[in-house]
Motif scaffolding. Structure first.
Motif, PDB file in Angstrom:
ATOM      1  N   SER A  71       0.826  -1.201   0.000  1.00 55.44           N
ATOM      2  CA  SER A  71       0.000   0.000   0.000  1.00 55.44           C
ATOM      3  C   SER A  71       0.862   1.252   0.000  1.00 55.44           C
ATOM      4  O   SER A  71       0.572   2.219  -0.711  1.00 55.44           O
ATOM      5  CB  SER A  71      -0.919  -0.004   1.229  1.00 55.44           C
ATOM      6  N   GLY A  72       1.942   1.242   0.787  1.00 53.25           N
ATOM      7  CA  GLY A  72       2.840   2.386   0.838  1.00 53.25           C
ATOM      8  C   GLY A  72       3.496   2.656  -0.503  1.00 53.25           C
ATOM      9  O   GLY A  72       3.630   3.800  -0.925  1.00 53.25           O
ATOM     10  N   LYS A 140       6.903  11.979   1.966  1.00 57.12           N
ATOM     11  CA  LYS A 140       7.265  10.556   2.028  1.00 57.12           C
ATOM     12  C   LYS A 140       7.047   9.974   3.416  1.00 57.12           C
ATOM     13  O   LYS A 140       6.548   8.851   3.557  1.00 57.12           O
ATOM     14  CB  LYS A 140       8.723  10.373   1.593  1.00 57.12           C
ATOM     15  N   ASP A 141       7.408  10.726   4.444  1.00 56.45           N
ATOM     16  CA  ASP A 141       7.215  10.224   5.804  1.00 56.45           C
ATOM     17  C   ASP A 141       5.735  10.084   6.150  1.00 56.45           C
ATOM     18  O   ASP A 141       5.327   9.128   6.814  1.00 56.45           O
ATOM     19  CB  ASP A 141       7.904  11.142   6.812  1.00 56.45           C
ATOM     20  N   LEU A 142       4.922  11.037   5.717  1.00 54.45           N
ATOM     21  CA  LEU A 142       3.481  10.951   5.978  1.00 54.45           C
ATOM     22  C   LEU A 142       2.874   9.741   5.277  1.00 54.45           C
ATOM     23  O   LEU A 142       1.993   9.066   5.817  1.00 54.45           O
ATOM     24  CB  LEU A 142       2.779  12.230   5.517  1.00 54.45           C
ATOM     25  N   ILE A 143       3.352   9.448   4.067  1.00 59.23           N
ATOM     26  CA  ILE A 143       2.843   8.294   3.323  1.00 59.23           C
ATOM     27  C   ILE A 143       3.296   6.992   3.972  1.00 59.23           C
ATOM     28  O   ILE A 143       2.493   6.083   4.213  1.00 59.23           O
ATOM     29  CB  ILE A 143       3.313   8.357   1.858  1.00 59.23           C
ATOM     30  N   GLU A 144       4.587   6.896   4.262  1.00 60.03           N
ATOM     31  CA  GLU A 144       5.161   5.634   4.730  1.00 60.03           C
ATOM     32  C   GLU A 144       4.840   5.338   6.186  1.00 60.03           C
ATOM     33  O   GLU A 144       4.630   4.182   6.557  1.00 60.03           O
ATOM     34  CB  GLU A 144       6.680   5.660   4.514  1.00 60.03           C
ATOM     35  N   LYS A 145       4.786   6.377   7.006  1.00 61.76           N
ATOM     36  CA  LYS A 145       4.587   6.152   8.440  1.00 61.76           C
ATOM     37  C   LYS A 145       3.128   6.289   8.881  1.00 61.76           C
ATOM     38  O   LYS A 145       2.717   5.628   9.841  1.00 61.76           O
ATOM     39  CB  LYS A 145       5.439   7.137   9.244  1.00 61.76           C
TER      40      LYS A 145
END
Length: 300
Positions: A71-72, A140-145
């Motif tokens: 999903s990420g 990227k951090d908001l998407i991945e984490k």
């Protein structure tokens, strides 16, 4: 008769070889399938979460990490992050001065505190100081984490996509272009003010940003334009009068619009004061440093 027997033996041998090859292929396929299946959820996408003091020692069913990873990756692809910036992160942003250190701190804090965040960020500064790098690191951090739906657009590219949608032969529409921009939980709008500020450009950008403002959508901006004119931008009155008498005054005047408010208009700049925290970033253009290192290494 002996010829017929020989032919039958050859046929049996060929069939045997074919069957053996097919068996090996099936076995290899089964091995690949077995190795590709997650060992925790066995391909179901959910796994049982153990928990102490719960009935049967099982807390409940949760989404497996294999599905979270897939999903990420899909969300990163959907975010439209350009290939050149795909590797940008907080870990490879190296502050060279206090302003870059504070910008890094503000950006990482936004990720940590999200979704309890009401205002975005407006990264201001000259070229090559890491504005886009930090904005994408946040994305990227908001998407991945945190599995947040994010979107990146360079403002000029967005305006071009909208213009292209007006073409009668276009396969898209203005609303199809703008819907993801309006709906994204977090939007990065890069290079704000870079496009020549015609009435259409200002009206369109106001519509986009004001829609997100009204819907309380978090937006992060980067711009090379400041709130005050840079040193050397002012002219004496005689030079200014001479330019006004020139036939090329209109086009030259556009180039003279050196502040963010002049580029995007007063109403939109007013919106940004409420939507974002201004973060000034100073420093040397890192691309020039790269070029200097290449030159030095070539000399060596």
């Amino acid at each position: 008769m002996s010829s017929d027997n020989s032919d039958k033996k050859i046929i049996r041998m060929v069939n045997g070889i074919h069957d053996s090859s097919e068996s090996r292929a099936n076995a290899n396929e089964a091995t690949r399938t077995e190795s590709s299946v997650c060992q925790f959820c066995f391909g179901t996408g959910t796994r049982l979460e153990p928990g102490e003091g719960t009935r049967g020692g099982i807390k409940g069913a949760v989404i497996c990490e294999c599905r979270r990873s897939d999903s990420g990756t899909r969300c990163l692809d959907a975010a439209r992050i350009p290939p050149r910036f795909r590797e940008c992160s907080f870990h490879n942003y190296y502050p060279k001065n206090d302003s870059q250190y504070f910008a890094h701190s503000f950006a990482s804090r936004l990720v940590d505190e999200y979704p309890a965040v009401e205002t975005g960020l407006l990264f201001m500064g000259s070229v090559g100081v890491g504005k886009t790098h930090l904005a994408i690191a946040v994305l990227k951090d908001l998407i991945e984490k945190k599995r947040v739906t994010c979107l990146f657009y360079e403002s000029g590219s967005l305006l071009k996509a909208i213009q292209d949608s007006y073409n009668p032969v276009s396969q898209t529409s203005e609303m199809r272009v703008l819907a993801p921009v309006y709906q994204a939980e977090v939007l990065v709008l890069d290079e704000l003010g870079a496009t020549v500020p015609t009435n259409w450009v200002r009206d369109t950008m106001y519509q986009i940003i004001n829609t997100r403002y009204n819907n309380k959508r978090l937006t992060i901006f980067t711009t090379n334009y400041l709130d005050e004119a840079r040193a050397g931008a002012e002219e004496n009155s005689d030079t200014a009068d001479a330019k006004r008498r020139s036939r090329t005054f209109a086009s030259e005047r556009i180039q003279e619009l050196t502040t963010l408010e002049e580029r995007i208009g007063t109403p939109l700049r007013s919106r940004l004061y409420e939507m974002c925290k201004k973060v000034m970033i100073e420093g040397e253009d890192y691309r020039k440093r790269l070029e200097q290192r290449r030159f030095d290494s070539a000399k060596a």
